[in-house]
Design a protein around this motif. Structure first.
Motif, short mmCIF file in Angstrom:
data_model
loop_
_atom_site.label_atom_id
_atom_site.label_comp_id
_atom_site.label_asym_id
_atom_site.label_seq_id
_atom_site.Cartn_x
_atom_site.Cartn_y
_atom_site.Cartn_z
N PRO A 88 0.81 -1.23 0.00
CA PRO A 88 0.00 0.00 0.00
C PRO A 88 0.84 1.28 0.00
N GLU A 89 1.97 1.24 0.68
CA GLU A 89 2.81 2.44 0.74
C GLU A 89 3.49 2.74 -0.59
N GLU A 90 3.32 1.87 -1.56
CA GLU A 90 3.88 2.13 -2.88
C GLU A 90 2.87 2.80 -3.81
N THR A 91 1.76 3.16 -3.26
CA THR A 91 0.80 3.97 -4.00
C THR A 91 1.44 5.30 -4.36
N ALA A 92 1.45 5.62 -5.65
CA ALA A 92 2.14 6.82 -6.12
C ALA A 92 1.88 7.00 -7.61
N VAL A 93 2.28 8.13 -8.11
CA VAL A 93 2.38 8.33 -9.55
C VAL A 93 3.76 7.85 -9.98
N TYR A 94 3.76 6.97 -10.95
CA TYR A 94 5.02 6.43 -11.45
C TYR A 94 5.35 7.09 -12.78
N LEU A 95 6.57 7.58 -12.87
CA LEU A 95 7.01 8.31 -14.05
C LEU A 95 8.22 7.64 -14.67
N CYS A 96 8.27 7.64 -15.98
CA CYS A 96 9.50 7.20 -16.64
C CYS A 96 10.23 8.43 -17.16
N ALA A 97 11.53 8.29 -17.26
CA ALA A 97 12.38 9.39 -17.69
C ALA A 97 13.49 8.84 -18.58
N ALA A 98 13.88 9.63 -19.55
CA ALA A 98 14.92 9.23 -20.49
C ALA A 98 16.09 10.19 -20.42
N GLY A 99 17.28 9.62 -20.34
CA GLY A 99 18.51 10.39 -20.38
C GLY A 99 19.30 9.99 -21.60
N VAL A 100 19.29 10.83 -22.62
CA VAL A 100 19.97 10.49 -23.86
C VAL A 100 21.48 10.42 -23.62
#
Length: 127
Positions: A88-100
């Motif tokens: 439950p504590e992992e409830t969150a908005v998950y974002l991906c990010a790219a580093g060229v």
């Protein structure tokens, strides 16, 4: 303008699994190290996992080791995050990010490393 998009979020019971996917325009991901972060209103953006451009190197936050798996398909220009035994504590908005990067084995553990970000996908884990 590079655009990243996450998909696969949703509602799951504690102990359940979800699989997230990250895609981008312009074949950006295949030229990038990719990180997954999560964020809540009460928590600063934190790194969950990262994978190098080649996929050879990965990093996992201690809290997710053994439960989360990051992978990539450079032919399809996508990166996946398999999340098992969710809490439950992992409830969150998950974002991906790219580093060229030109480096096949480099990856970043901080948000500052990354050039492009998705809008995020909500993951809710019910108790």
């Amino acid at each position: 303008q590079v655009q990243l998009a996450e998909s696969g979020g949703g509602l799951v019971q504690a102990g359940g699994s979800l699989s997230l996917s990250c895609a981008a325009s312009g074949r950006t991901l295949s030229r990038s190290a990719v990180g997954w972060f999560r964020q809540t209103p009460r928590m600063e953006r934190e790194i969950v996992t990262a994978i190098s451009r080649s996929g050879v190197n990965t990093y996992y936050a201690d809290s997710v080791k053994g439960r989360f798996t990051v992978s990539r398909d450079n032919a399809k220009d996508t990166v996946q995050l398999q999340m098992n035994s969710l809490k439950p504590e992992e409830t969150a908005v998950y974002l991906c990010a790219a580093g060229v990067t030109n480096l096949q084995t480099a990856l970043g553990k901080s948000a500052a490393y990354y050039d492009y970000w998705g809008q995020g996908t909500q993951v809710t884990v019910s108790s």
